[in-house]
Every structure is written in C-alpha cells, then in structure tokens.
Write a protein that holds these residues in place. Sequence first.
Motif, PDB file in Angstrom:
ATOM      1  N   GLN A 128       0.845  -1.199   0.000  1.00 12.42           N
ATOM      2  CA  GLN A 128       0.000   0.000   0.000  1.00 12.42           C
ATOM      3  C   GLN A 128       0.879   1.247   0.000  1.00 12.42           C
ATOM      4  O   GLN A 128       0.603   2.220  -0.707  1.00 12.42           O
ATOM      5  CB  GLN A 128      -0.892  -0.010   1.244  1.00 12.42           C
ATOM      6  CG  GLN A 128      -1.998   1.002   1.190  1.00 12.42           C
ATOM      7  CD  GLN A 128      -2.874   0.914   2.421  1.00 12.42           C
ATOM      8  OE1 GLN A 128      -2.488   0.314   3.434  1.00 12.42           O
ATOM      9  NE2 GLN A 128      -4.048   1.504   2.342  1.00 12.42           N
ATOM     10  N   PHE A 138      -6.247   0.493  -3.046  1.00 11.69           N
ATOM     11  CA  PHE A 138      -6.609  -0.914  -3.282  1.00 11.69           C
ATOM     12  C   PHE A 138      -7.971  -1.066  -3.954  1.00 11.69           C
ATOM     13  O   PHE A 138      -8.141  -1.896  -4.828  1.00 11.69           O
ATOM     14  CB  PHE A 138      -6.582  -1.698  -1.971  1.00 11.69           C
ATOM     15  CG  PHE A 138      -5.198  -2.116  -1.569  1.00 11.69           C
ATOM     16  CD1 PHE A 138      -4.375  -2.764  -2.487  1.00 11.69           C
ATOM     17  CD2 PHE A 138      -4.715  -1.880  -0.290  1.00 11.69           C
ATOM     18  CE1 PHE A 138      -3.092  -3.163  -2.117  1.00 11.69           C
ATOM     19  CE2 PHE A 138      -3.436  -2.278   0.071  1.00 11.69           C
ATOM     20  CZ  PHE A 138      -2.614  -2.904  -0.839  1.00 11.69           C
ATOM     21  N   GLU A 140      -9.330   0.638  -6.045  1.00 11.52           N
ATOM     22  CA  GLU A 140      -9.353   0.967  -7.471  1.00 11.52           C
ATOM     23  C   GLU A 140      -8.881  -0.202  -8.324  1.00 11.52           C
ATOM     24  O   GLU A 140      -9.064  -0.197  -9.544  1.00 11.52           O
ATOM     25  CB  GLU A 140      -8.425   2.153  -7.756  1.00 11.52           C
ATOM     26  CG  GLU A 140      -8.896   3.453  -7.139  1.00 11.52           C
ATOM     27  CD  GLU A 140      -7.845   4.528  -7.299  1.00 11.52           C
ATOM     28  OE1 GLU A 140      -8.227   5.681  -7.473  1.00 11.52           O
ATOM     29  OE2 GLU A 140      -6.639   4.212  -7.233  1.00 11.52           O
ATOM     30  N   LEU A 141      -8.262  -1.158  -7.676  1.00 12.91           N
ATOM     31  CA  LEU A 141      -7.639  -2.232  -8.453  1.00 12.91           C
ATOM     32  C   LEU A 141      -8.650  -3.238  -8.990  1.00 12.91           C
ATOM     33  O   LEU A 141      -8.350  -3.969  -9.925  1.00 12.91           O
ATOM     34  CB  LEU A 141      -6.594  -2.957  -7.597  1.00 12.91           C
ATOM     35  CG  LEU A 141      -5.312  -2.148  -7.389  1.00 12.91           C
ATOM     36  CD1 LEU A 141      -4.434  -2.815  -6.345  1.00 12.91           C
ATOM     37  CD2 LEU A 141      -4.541  -2.011  -8.689  1.00 12.91           C
ATOM     38  N   SER A 145      -8.554  -5.020 -12.663  1.00 17.49           N
ATOM     39  CA  SER A 145      -8.141  -6.426 -12.667  1.00 17.49           C
ATOM     40  C   SER A 145      -8.695  -7.140 -13.880  1.00 17.49           C
ATOM     41  O   SER A 145      -9.806  -6.862 -14.304  1.00 17.49           O
ATOM     42  CB  SER A 145      -8.676  -7.137 -11.414  1.00 17.49           C
ATOM     43  OG  SER A 145      -8.095  -6.576 -10.279  1.00 17.49           O
ATOM     44  N   TYR A 200      -3.392  -2.155 -12.481  1.00 24.38           N
ATOM     45  CA  TYR A 200      -3.132  -3.534 -12.074  1.00 24.38           C
ATOM     46  C   TYR A 200      -1.713  -3.934 -12.450  1.00 24.38           C
ATOM     47  O   TYR A 200      -1.006  -4.600 -11.667  1.00 24.38           O
ATOM     48  CB  TYR A 200      -4.152  -4.461 -12.735  1.00 24.38           C
ATOM     49  CG  TYR A 200      -4.049  -5.884 -12.256  1.00 24.38           C
ATOM     50  CD1 TYR A 200      -4.528  -6.231 -11.005  1.00 24.38           C
ATOM     51  CD2 TYR A 200      -3.457  -6.859 -13.038  1.00 24.38           C
ATOM     52  CE1 TYR A 200      -4.426  -7.520 -10.542  1.00 24.38           C
ATOM     53  CE2 TYR A 200      -3.358  -8.162 -12.592  1.00 24.38           C
ATOM     54  CZ  TYR A 200      -3.841  -8.484 -11.334  1.00 24.38           C
ATOM     55  OH  TYR A 200      -3.735  -9.763 -10.879  1.00 24.38           O
ATOM     56  N   ALA A 203       0.673  -2.564  -9.972  1.00 25.64           N
ATOM     57  CA  ALA A 203       0.626  -3.327  -8.723  1.00 25.64           C
ATOM     58  C   ALA A 203       1.418  -4.629  -8.852  1.00 25.64           C
ATOM     59  O   ALA A 203       2.223  -4.981  -7.984  1.00 25.64           O
ATOM     60  CB  ALA A 203      -0.826  -3.613  -8.336  1.00 25.64           C
ATOM     61  N   LEU A 216       2.975 -12.356  -0.801  1.00 26.66           N
ATOM     62  CA  LEU A 216       2.309 -11.685  -1.925  1.00 26.66           C
ATOM     63  C   LEU A 216       2.759 -12.272  -3.260  1.00 26.66           C
ATOM     64  O   LEU A 216       1.980 -12.311  -4.213  1.00 26.66           O
ATOM     65  CB  LEU A 216       2.598 -10.176  -1.904  1.00 26.66           C
ATOM     66  CG  LEU A 216       1.747  -9.337  -0.960  1.00 26.66           C
ATOM     67  CD1 LEU A 216       2.143  -7.870  -1.054  1.00 26.66           C
ATOM     68  CD2 LEU A 216       0.268  -9.478  -1.286  1.00 26.66           C
ATOM     69  N   VAL A 220       0.673 -13.429  -7.300  1.00 28.64           N
ATOM     70  CA  VAL A 220       0.913 -13.014  -8.681  1.00 28.64           C
ATOM     71  C   VAL A 220       2.148 -13.714  -9.229  1.00 28.64           C
ATOM     72  O   VAL A 220       3.196 -13.121  -9.393  1.00 28.64           O
ATOM     73  CB  VAL A 220       1.067 -11.475  -8.775  1.00 28.64           C
ATOM     74  CG1 VAL A 220      -0.270 -10.806  -8.641  1.00 28.64           C
ATOM     75  CG2 VAL A 220       2.019 -10.955  -7.701  1.00 28.64           C
TER      76      VAL A 220
END
Lengths: 231, 382
Positions: A128, A138, A140-141, A145, A200, A203, A216, A220
């Motif tokens: 963040q 967050f 807004e993601l 996505s 995205y 991120a 994390l 991804v």
Amino acid sequence: MKQQEIEQWIQAIQNGNEEKRDEVIRYYESYIMNVVGKICRQYKTWNDDEASLGLIAFNRAIDTYQPEHGRTFLNYVYLLIYRELVDYFRKENRYQEIIDQQEHVISSQAYQQQEKKFELADEIVALQDELAPFSIQFHELESASPKHQRTRKKIFYMASCFYKEKELVDQLYQRKWFPMKSFIDKTGFRRKTIEKYRKYLIAVLIIWMHPEWRYLQSFVQKEGGVGDERS
Amino acid sequence: MRGHDITGTVVDVGEKQIVLLDDDGSFHNVPRPNHSFPLIGERYMHKVKRTPIMSFSKWGISVASFAVILFVAFMQWPFVDRDHEPAYLLAVDINPSIELQLNQEFEVIDVSGVNQDGKKIIEEMTFNHRNIDQAIEQVVEQLKQSGYLSSDQKAHITATWVHLAEEEKTTEPEIDQMFSEALHDHQVSAKVETLKQSEKDYQELKEQRLMKQAVEENDTEKQNVSDEDEESQDEDAQSEPSKNKRAQTDPLQNKPAQSESSQNERTQSEKNTPTKPVKENQKEEKAESKNQSDKKKKNDRGKPVNKLDPPKKDQPKRGNPPVENKAEDQSAEEQSNQPEPSNKQNPKKKKDNQQIEKSPKDAKGKQKSEKAKNKPERSQKN
C-alpha cells in the motif's frame, strides 16, 4: 518493510530519533485503523476516541517493542491496541460489546498461522505504501483487474515483458509513472489495453520488484515460477 | 465470478467495502457486513447471495412496461394505419358510373355505383384491397360481360382521378395506360379520356348529376302521363332485360333505361362528338322558337328560369363526365327520332315536351354558347 528494517527503525526511535517515529506512525496508519476497526467491529475514523487510543497504544508499542521476545512487530502492535481498547471499554462499561468473539488467547497451534497472517499484513501495508506514490488505492484495483483467465494470462505476459526491460522498470520506479510510450515502442502492445489495466500492471510489477514479499508473490506468480530474474 | 463465493486475502477494509486479493491475483471489492471487520492479511470469504434471476419486482416492472408499450402501440395504430383511409377517388363513367375509393397505396378500399347501372356492375365484383390496375381490369372485364364494351364498337370511357388528400403529392398511376392495357387484354375498343380534378370540383359535379337524375325522374313521370303512346314507336333494337322497365318508363327521359338500351344504339351516340347533336338540337329548337322568343328574351333574363340554374353557374371548365354528354347525345338523337311520331300527333304538345326535356339538360351546363342559345327556349315555356 522487512522485519530487520523495522527492528532497526524501532531501535533508532527508541534511541531518540523522533523523525523516524512520525515516519513509522504514518507508515502504519492504515494498519492501526484496521486493527481498531477489527477490535471494535466497526469502521472508525481518526475522529473516534478508539482511534486515538489505538494510536497511543501503537506509540507505546514502538517504545516497548523487543524483537528478541519472538513476536513480529505487527503482532505486538495488535496486542497492545487490543489491551488498550479493552481497558477503555471496561471503563466505559461497554466491554460486552467486544468481548464475546475476540479470541485474544492464541493457542500454540494457531500461533504459526497467526504469525504468517501478520507477516502477510506487513507485506500488504508495504505494498500500500509503495502504491501510494502512483496514487493507486486498493479499491481501485478491482476495475483494473483482468476478469477472465485469458486476459489475466495476457496481462501477466505483458507484465513480464515489461519486467524484462530493466530500463522501463527503473523509469517506473524512479518517476512513479508508467512509461507508457517507451513500453509501447518496445513491445507493441495496444495502448488501449495497457491503459485499461495500467493500475493492475503497476501493482503486479511492484510486487515482483519486491521478492522479499514472500506471501504476496504467491498471488501473482510469473510464468515459470517466482523468481527475481533481474538480480 | 457471479454466483460464486469470493474468497481472498483481506487487503484493505473500508467503511463500506472490503478489498480482497484473490488467489489468482485479481482484486475484488466486496461489501462489508455490518458487524464484521476482518484484519488485513486474514482470509475472508464473501458469500454472494444467490438471487433469483429475476426478482418479483423486476418481473412486475418489465411486464408493466411491456403492457404500456403495447398499449401505446395500440393507441397509435389507427393513426399510423393509412390503408383504410381513402386518399384517391377514381370515377369511371361509361354509362354505368362507378366510383372507386383508393388508399395511399392505390388499393381499392371501397366501390360504389353512382347510378343504377353502376350499382349493378359492382354487385358482381369484389374489390377487396386489390391494386388499382387489377381493379381497372376487372371493371373492364365486367363491362365487357355486361355488354357495355365490345370489340367492334368504340365506347367512350371517362376516368376521373380525384385527389382527396391534398397535402401529399405522390406520383399518380397512369390510369390511361392501365385502361388501354385492360382494354387491349379483353379485346374491346373504347376511347378513354382521363381527367384530374380536385375534390371540390368533383363533388359539385356529382351533386349536379344527382340533381339532374332527380329532375329527369320527375320529368319522366310527367311524360308518362302525356306521352305514353309514344314510347313503343321509337327505338326498336332493344335488349330483353330492359324491356319491362322501359314499358313502365319513358325511354326518352329515364336515364337508366336508356343505358340499358342496346349497345348499338348507345355506341352510335357515343361516336358522335358530344357537341354536334346538341348543336343540331339547338338549331331545331331555335327555328321553332325564333318567332316567339326574341322579344321576351330581355324580360326573362333577370328572372330565375328554373330551379336548376344555380349549378349551371359554377360549371367546371373541363372534365364533364360522359354521362352527361351521353345523356345529351342520346336525348339529341332521340329527339331527332322523335319528330316522326310526334309530328303526327300534336306538334304543340311535342314542343312542350321538348322544352321540359330541355330544361334539365341546361342545368348540366354544356357550353356557354349553348347556355345563351337555350335562353329563348326557356322563355318560350314561360
């Protein structure tokens, strides 16, 4: 923020570096609010008494944190804020409001799980913090996505293309701005697609740039598994 | 994702929503329940309520809106539909006169016979929403069957095209051509004259015609009393069905009876140009009346000569339906026939007849010259 880094910082603060204290408080601001909210089971803002108490408790946690006791910093913060608020509710005779569901006694089996959770929380807070300069929040993601398996694959392929270009990554990191033009020039993706998933992509790239965020990374995963190709 | 529970790691908790990071790396915003506040980093499962595909209220709304649309459409329908709105009128005159009402698409929506023969003709036809060319063909066919048209005799057909809806200017079908095609197909010959008129002119004309018919009927009644003996003497070639009728009515004056008369006679009269016999007539009458009328002429002019004068004033310059022409033709012819029997009897009586006979024809208003010439005759009567 890495555990060691936190410890260093806290050490510095405990030795009288007040600037760092502000920095750390600002850094963990959202976490404090989250814990306060969790304990009150209500959304709290800085205008609420509970939030102030949480901040006081956090401050005390900085002062009294001792890494050698085996707790992560965030775990310790949680504990202090919890105690502070429970005291407060007792005083206000509102203890019943929160007492029933709170399992503050952590069993030994659940301890590992608990620690993992706090580590993940730490990573999220760090993410963040990293996203803030890009003015990405967050919530807004979601709209950025990819919604389908195929688009997700495509976006991840795009991100890995970007990630391979060291120049681009440096630009992204230093200017806190997505180097759209040079990325298009280098890879030839469609601008519209990139624009749609830009946040995205940022991120994902940020997570990849921090291989120390172990938990994390698992969310991804790059094609060919997690791994820092750059270093 | 819809219809499935969303499970993920809590990334952010807001006042209204929780941001979850799904295991596959996508983010989801889910609403936050009132008494639930997960910690960052916790696993969280959002239960998506399984709502029926369409709730009752939605059903109600959709049904109601559909009903409204239907209702509106239904309300609009009669205004939108122009199929039943007469836009044109095609009047076909041979002797049987027929009016065809046409809509915007040139489909026949109504047929009416103007006179007795016309009514008879249309009884045997059906025109339901036929196109104009088909209708014309059918009319021609029917006329041929009824013996009004034939290959050897040339009939005179007048088709009057009346535009009822004034604001719209659409291309008009070529009635001329349709008629000639239809005539050709049925191997009959006729001279076709097409006219275009405004509705107003046409209505006036029609009124005149009706009045004329009424007057003629009156006349025949009178003549039936006076000239009953004459009737058997003129006109020999007559078709059977009309005979009974003609026995009752005066052949000279009763128009329907005339039209039923044999084709030979009728076509003969049609061959003549409409003006010619009239002129003869006029000469004849002139000769008769010259002695008496000249002096009276001036006096009479001011007076209304008879009740049929008004229609005469607004004569349409063109497009007199042939019924009138024909009627005059025939009467002219008959008059020329008349002298033989009538002379034998009472010449004076004959004169009276002619005058009575003449007056309704004046009303029809053929030509201006004729009008002038007729005046003295009328004065005679007085």
